[in-house]
Enzyme design. Structure first.
Site, PDB file in Angstrom:
ATOM      1  N   GLU A  55      16.299  -4.946  28.711  1.00  0.00           N
ATOM      2  CA  GLU A  55      15.141  -4.173  28.255  1.00  0.00           C
ATOM      3  C   GLU A  55      14.337  -3.593  29.416  1.00  0.00           C
ATOM      4  O   GLU A  55      13.117  -3.744  29.494  1.00  0.00           O
ATOM      5  CB  GLU A  55      14.261  -5.028  27.345  1.00  0.00           C
ATOM      6  CG  GLU A  55      15.017  -5.495  26.112  1.00  0.00           C
ATOM      7  CD  GLU A  55      14.186  -6.299  25.109  1.00  0.00           C
ATOM      8  OE1 GLU A  55      13.207  -6.930  25.520  1.00  0.00           O
ATOM      9  OE2 GLU A  55      14.544  -6.276  23.919  1.00  0.00           O
ATOM     10  N   ASP A  68      18.431 -11.687  18.294  1.00  0.00           N
ATOM     11  CA  ASP A  68      17.073 -11.607  18.808  1.00  0.00           C
ATOM     12  C   ASP A  68      16.029 -12.183  17.862  1.00  0.00           C
ATOM     13  O   ASP A  68      15.246 -11.438  17.290  1.00  0.00           O
ATOM     14  CB  ASP A  68      16.741 -10.132  19.103  1.00  0.00           C
ATOM     15  CG  ASP A  68      15.450  -9.985  19.883  1.00  0.00           C
ATOM     16  OD1 ASP A  68      14.825 -11.010  20.172  1.00  0.00           O
ATOM     17  OD2 ASP A  68      15.082  -8.846  20.204  1.00  0.00           O
ATOM     18  N   GLU A  87       7.006 -13.407  15.609  1.00  0.00           N
ATOM     19  CA  GLU A  87       7.255 -11.972  15.763  1.00  0.00           C
ATOM     20  C   GLU A  87       7.894 -11.358  14.528  1.00  0.00           C
ATOM     21  O   GLU A  87       7.498 -10.284  14.088  1.00  0.00           O
ATOM     22  CB  GLU A  87       8.158 -11.745  16.986  1.00  0.00           C
ATOM     23  CG  GLU A  87       8.570 -10.290  17.162  1.00  0.00           C
ATOM     24  CD  GLU A  87       9.431 -10.046  18.402  1.00  0.00           C
ATOM     25  OE1 GLU A  87       9.721 -11.012  19.138  1.00  0.00           O
ATOM     26  OE2 GLU A  87       9.798  -8.880  18.632  1.00  0.00           O
TER      27      GLU A  87
HETATM   28  O1  GCW Z   1      12.469 -10.014  20.617  1.00  0.00           O
HETATM   29  C1  GCW Z   1      12.321  -9.244  21.747  1.00  0.00           C
HETATM   30  C2  GCW Z   1      10.889  -8.867  21.757  1.00  0.00           C
HETATM   31  C3  GCW Z   1      10.397  -8.451  23.115  1.00  0.00           C
HETATM   32  C4  GCW Z   1      10.743  -9.561  24.111  1.00  0.00           C
HETATM   33  C5  GCW Z   1      12.257  -9.733  24.124  1.00  0.00           C
HETATM   34  C6  GCW Z   1      12.692 -10.846  25.039  1.00  0.00           C
HETATM   35  C7  GCW Z   1       9.528 -10.326  26.014  1.00  0.00           C
HETATM   36  O2  GCW Z   1      10.696  -7.853  20.807  1.00  0.00           O
HETATM   37  O3  GCW Z   1       9.019  -8.260  23.023  1.00  0.00           O
HETATM   38  O4  GCW Z   1      10.238  -9.301  25.392  1.00  0.00           O
HETATM   39  O5  GCW Z   1      12.694 -10.063  22.830  1.00  0.00           O
HETATM   40  O6  GCW Z   1      12.932 -11.935  24.537  1.00  0.00           O
HETATM   41  O7  GCW Z   1      12.792 -10.659  26.230  1.00  0.00           O
END
Ligand code: GCW
Length: 689
Positions: free
Chosen positions: A307, A379, A407
């Site tokens: 990311e 995720d 989340e």
């Molecule tokens: O689930 C995703 C989240 C991001 C997060 C990423 C991760 C910290 O939407 O916000 O970033 O995972 O775990 O690195």
């Protein structure tokens, strides 16, 4: 704690009079060994807790009292003869770091309680354990408790951006850490350390794994330019010392998330290539500097090549090169690098990625590197099957990463307990070492453990939703003892947080336990679907509202069917499991319904075992999820007048919003299913979008 909510450390007067009398006999006098910072914290905790529980002021002695009928003693056998005389030395010497004994003993004719351990950190946990027993009203006249943590590392990951004070995926207000004023300390830090230590957490990563680009504008524009990697700058590191000594009193080691490109960002090198000598040297000097300031610093957490974060791929190196280059710098100090397996790559199906990237690297990581793996392969979705990496890297230290913050499960508004989700993962049999190798049996090495992404913020009640406090509590308790039942953990949380009244305990426990499946139903339709959420720009909308049309690749909805083919002829993800799991998940006939569409793309009218079609089951589940939330709301309403007004109203109002939201999810999802399948709900409920 007065300014903020006490959470589960309320220490209210023991209701039962006989119990109270027995507690007073053994605890109104107390002696705590006088030596370490941890013992200072224990004494402070007893001073806070005992007056509330016993409804009288305890007497804290400077030495073990000889003239009283009973007392509580906290210390190691070396600290005091009384303990050495009343507990066999071998019982204590055997204990792991953090383990403890709590025993009722008679000493010099007095009815005493002993909290003992081989380390001071163990004394902290033992004391909190005793206070928990008193808070839930357990008898103590015949105590013989021996506990050891299942995992050596029980870490919290804050996703807080210092200065900027945002918390990524946090729903409880700003970060509690006021970096601008460090090294000055707020009383809140101590309360936080107490909450964490009371459930056995022994490490905290203070800043977000995303060390570049704060996600949104902060209240203070001056700090918007601040990025997490800047914490490694010398002037910032000095700020850490106060926090570190505060956490030390509670046996909690601090860690930092670092940016892989730090040698360039913080230092003035023109590369961060992990194989370059001067890069490695830079990390060594930085580590020396940190350990000079904080001798018990835990180490670094790294999100690399994921990311937008820098990583070894920028230099055509792999994760071993990257992790080991940083790890070598902390070796002399006993530090560790936690390297996240949450990476992206070439695969169209993200589920395949982590195993594909990391499994071939097994055995190559340095001894002080831990590969930190999210519970599922994608995720943190409401439900995912366990990651295939568990058990797949026997020669590497592994960590299990769980998300405490909600989340994808209703954020600060929905009452969703994550504990049943964690239990499902912990109980999953990886078959790594034949039948009976559950996920919970892994991570037992000294460099391994369990990690939780935190959920606290500035809100009065810490976690946004009062009931979300249970997720923080449950994380610590499950990381201490993954075999403890979800019900036992939740019940003890309710007793400490609300009341001892059986009906209240039953009701709140039921709400929490049924909440997760309800959320899965209305947010996904069950059957293993995921990514039905909106990915909006507005921070608080992000991942909160339904919007399945944004993610067709993730749930596979098309005119001919729904689900993602992860079988051998699809993305192949299922083949990463061991047998017989691969075969069971890989076949439509034997795949558990809860994961069916995670592994298979099926026609909308495919018939399930009971003859219901896939699309009809999705409709039914979405409706059932809403009905379930309505039922849980009713359960909560039954507590009106029996739970204090403040918390009653807070939760009741959120339930109203949760029901409205659940209806919204149900309507959007069912309309979406209907539109793509062209098949109406046979019960006539699903509307057009
Ligand atoms: O689930 C995703 C989240 C991001 C997060 C990423 C991760 C910290 O939407 O916000 O970033 O995972 O775990 O690195």
């Amino acid at each position: 704690m007065n300014q903020y909510d006490d959470c589960w450390l309320r220490y209210e007067r023991v209701a039962d009079d006989d119990r109270l009398a027995s507690y007073r006999r053994r605890c109104r006098h107390a002696y705590v060994a006088e030596k370490s910072p941890e013992c200072g914290a224990i004494r402070d905790e007893l001073r806070r807790a005992l007056p509330g529980l016993l409804a009288e002021k305890p007497h804290l002695w400077q030495h073990p009292p000889t003239t009283v009928d009973g007392f509580l003693a906290v210390g190691t056998p070396d600290d005091m003869a009384m303990i050495a005389e009343s507990v066999p030395g071998d019982d204590v010497a055997d204990l792991e770091d953090g383990g403890f004994l709590v025993r009722s003993v008679t000493w010099n004719g007095a009815d005493c309680l002993v909290v003992t351990a081989s380390t001071d950190r163990g004394l902290v946990y033992g004391t909190f354990h005793l206070l928990r027993l008193l808070s839930v009203g357990e008898p103590i006249d015949d105590l013989d408790v021996r506990e050891e943590p299942a995992y050596a590392n029980r870490l919290l990951n804050q996703w807080d951006t210092p200065f900027h004070r945002s918390v990524e995926r946090g729903y409880a207000g700003e970060s509690i850490f006021d970096w601008e004023r460090l090294p000055d300390l707020r009383s809140r830090y101590e309360d936080y350390a107490r909450l964490l230590a009371s459930v056995g957490i022994n490490g905290i990563v203070l800043n977000n794994v995303n060390t570049t680009k704060p996600p949104r504008a902060s209240a203070n524009a001056a700090f918007d330019a601040f990025e997490g990697w800047q914490l490694l700058e010398s002037r910032r590191l000095e700020d850490l010392t106060g926090l570190a000594s505060l956490f030390r009193r509670y046996g909690i080691r601090p860690y930092l998330s670092v940016n892989f490109a730090s040698p360039m960002l913080v230092g003035d090198l023109d590369t961060a290539d992990p194989l370059e000598d001067d890069v490695q040297e830079w990390w060594r000097e930085k580590a020396d500097e940190i350990y000079d300031l904080v001798p018990d610093f835990g180490g670094f957490l790294v999100k690399a090549d994921s990311e937008g974060q820098a990583g070894p791929y920028d230099y055509d190196r792999d994760h071993v090169d990257g992790a080991n280059a940083i790890a070598q710098a902390v070796v002399p100090h006993g530090g560790r690098v936690w390297w996240r397996a949450f990476v992206y790559g070439s695969h169209e199906d993200r589920a395949v990625q982590a195993h594909d990237t990391f499994e071939p690297l097994d055995g190559e990581f340095a001894d002080n590197v831990t590969v930190q793996i999210k519970n599922g392969p994608v995720d943190f979705q409401p439900r995912e099957p366990a990651s295939t990496l568990f058990g797949a890297m026997p020669k590497t230290d592994l960590g299990l990463e769980l998300q405490i913050t909600q989340e994808y499960t209703g954020q600060g508004v929905h009452a969703t307990s994550h504990l049943p989700m964690w239990k499902e993962v912990l109980e999953f049999d990886t078959r790594a070492d034949g039948e009976g190798t559950p996920v919970s049996s892994l991570f037992r090495g000294d460099g391994e453990g369990v990690v939780g992404v935190g959920n606290v913020g500035e809100d009065y009640n810490w976690t946004g939703h009062y009931l979300s406090q249970s997720n923080l509590y449950a994380f610590g308790r499950a990381a201490w003892d993954p075999d403890r039942s979800a019900e036992a953990i939740t019940r003890e949380w309710v007793r400490q947080t609300f009341d001892d009244d059986e009906d209240i305990v039953d009701t709140v426990t039921e709400i929490l336990h049924d909440s997760w499946e309800a959320c899965i139903d209305y947010e996904t339709g069950g059957l293993g679907l995921m990514h039905m959420m909106h990915n909006g720009e507005e921070y608080l909308e992000n991942h909160y509202y339904p919007s399945p049309a944004e993610w067709p690749g993730y749930h596979g909805a098309s005119e001919d069917g729904i689900g993602v083919d992860r079988t051998e002829s699809g993305s192949g993800y299922v083949t990463q499991y061991r047998e017989p799991v691969a075969e069971r998940y890989g076949s439509v006939e034997t795949c558990p319904e809860k994961f069916l569409l995670f592994f298979h793309h099926l026609p909308w009218d495919h018939e399930l075992e009971d003859g219901t079609t896939v699309v009809q089951r999705l409709y039914d589940n979405c409706f059932a999820g809403v009905e379930e939330v309505e039922r849980l709301r009713e359960r909560w309403r039954s507590l009106e007048g029996r739970v204090d007004e403040r918390r009653y109203r807070h939760v009741a109002e959120r339930f109203d919003e949760q029901v409205a939201q659940a209806e919204r999810w149900r309507d959007v999802l069912t309309a979406y299913f209907r539109e793509h399948s062209g098949i109406p709900d046979e019960r006539g409920r699903a509307r057009d979008g």
